[in-house]
Design an enzyme around this catalytic site. Structure first.
Site, PDB file in Angstrom:
ATOM      1  N   ASP A 180      30.463 102.185  57.011  1.00  0.00           N
ATOM      2  CA  ASP A 180      30.864 103.109  55.956  1.00  0.00           C
ATOM      3  C   ASP A 180      31.093 102.340  54.669  1.00  0.00           C
ATOM      4  OD1 ASP A 180      31.161 105.985  56.777  1.00  0.00           O
ATOM      5  OD2 ASP A 180      32.259 105.028  58.415  1.00  0.00           O
TER       6      ASP A 180
ATOM      7  N   LYS B 277      32.588 102.211  50.992  1.00  0.00           N
ATOM      8  CA  LYS B 277      33.689 102.824  50.236  1.00  0.00           C
ATOM      9  C   LYS B 277      33.784 102.177  48.851  1.00  0.00           C
ATOM     10  CE  LYS B 277      35.063 105.348  53.777  1.00  0.00           C
ATOM     11  NZ  LYS B 277      35.081 106.826  53.774  1.00  0.00           N
TER      12      LYS B 277
END
Length: 293
Positions: free
Chosen positions: A139, A141
């Site tokens: 992920d 970010k």
């Protein structure tokens, strides 16, 4: 297709789940192994990452009339959302990097993290024993200096649970986790299975890693404007078995998950939670690393 492999998957999944509950240290070691791989990736590709990330700022004349939409509740209008810059720069490069040492499969899921790779090789087999594969969940970010906090906001599709599959027709279900802050708590309904069984029988426990590019906002302190890469943080979120089963990090480290930034009107099944980087460092210092650019 939905039911074709269910019986074999059910049997194989529960055998693998029991194995990893008994041998949870193997999941810890594979997390550490993947953090070493991601660290090597960033170090070896440092200059290329910096060059391609910063190119988005130099290309401003080509998109200045069509800027990305502002996000957040009260944007100040002096920065541009840089989410897609981070996702594009890291995910494609990481795929190429992994293919040098691993067999990589881009298997699909209808929901989940920003990018995901089923990777296999002998080194994984030596750590996990019962399989040579993992499903690596990444992920991205991206944040600027105003949003650079010692945590990451995660959706229900970005963290795995304890993954109970009790009846063959029921499928995998996770127990509800509790995100606990100093003043408030809320249930967190993680949606990812801790282990997947692919159609060919491959056992793939999941490994979750956050990649957080932090960009500068030159307009705050300089006459020149731009959003160049400042540093990159990577953090390893434990597999759901480690979080909620053995050794049960959520109980051992209260506040590891704490309430996210959603309001009360959001569907409670989809409310996000923050993952504390400070608590990850308490679990093991290798679960958090920073690289300056």
């Amino acid at each position: 297709m939905f039911e074709q492999h269910r019986e074999n998957q059910y049997k194989s999944y529960n055998e693998a789940h029991r194995y990893f509950v008994r041998n949870f240290d193997n999941l810890i070691q594979i997390d550490k192994f993947c953090m070493e791989i991601l660290s090597e990736f960033i170090i070896q590709n440092h200059d290329e990452i910096k060059r391609d990330y910063d190119e988005a700022s130099f290309l401003y004349p080509f998109w200045q009339n069509y800027p990305p939409e502002e996000r957040g509740r009260m944007p100040r209008g002096d920065q541009f959302p840089w989410i897609e810059v981070g996702e594009h720069i890291f995910c494609s490069k990481l795929s190429r990097f992994l293919s040098k040492s691993f067999s990589v499969r881009d298997s699909g899921l209808p929901s989940g993290p920003d990018d995901r790779y089923v990777i296999s090789n002998r080194k994984i087999s030596k750590i996990l024993k019962i399989t040579n594969s993992i499903w690596l969940f990444i992920d991205i970010k991206s944040v600027g200096p105003r949003d650079d906090q010692d945590h990451a906001v995660m959706s229900h599709n970005q963290i795995s649970g304890n993954g109970k599959w009790e009846k063959i027709k029921a499928g995998v279900k996770n127990d509800t986790m509790i995100a606990k802050g100093q003043r408030t708590i809320h249930p967190f309904h993680c949606a990812i299975s801790p282990i997947f069984i692919l159609s060919d029988g491959t056992i793939a426990p999941v490994v979750h890693i956050i990649v957080k590019p932090v960009y500068k906002m030159l307009g705050i302190t300089h006459e020149e404007k731009g959003q160049p890469l400042d540093r990159v943080t990577i953090a390893s979120i434990p597999n759901g078995i480690l979080l909620a089963d053995k050794p049960n990090y959520l109980e051992m480290f209260p506040g590891l998950l704490f309430p996210g930034k959603d309001d009360k009107e959001k569907n409670p099944q989809k409310v996000r939670a923050r993952v504390s980087f400070g608590k990850l460092r308490q679990i093991a210092d290798w679960r958090y690393k920073e690289f300056v650019f």
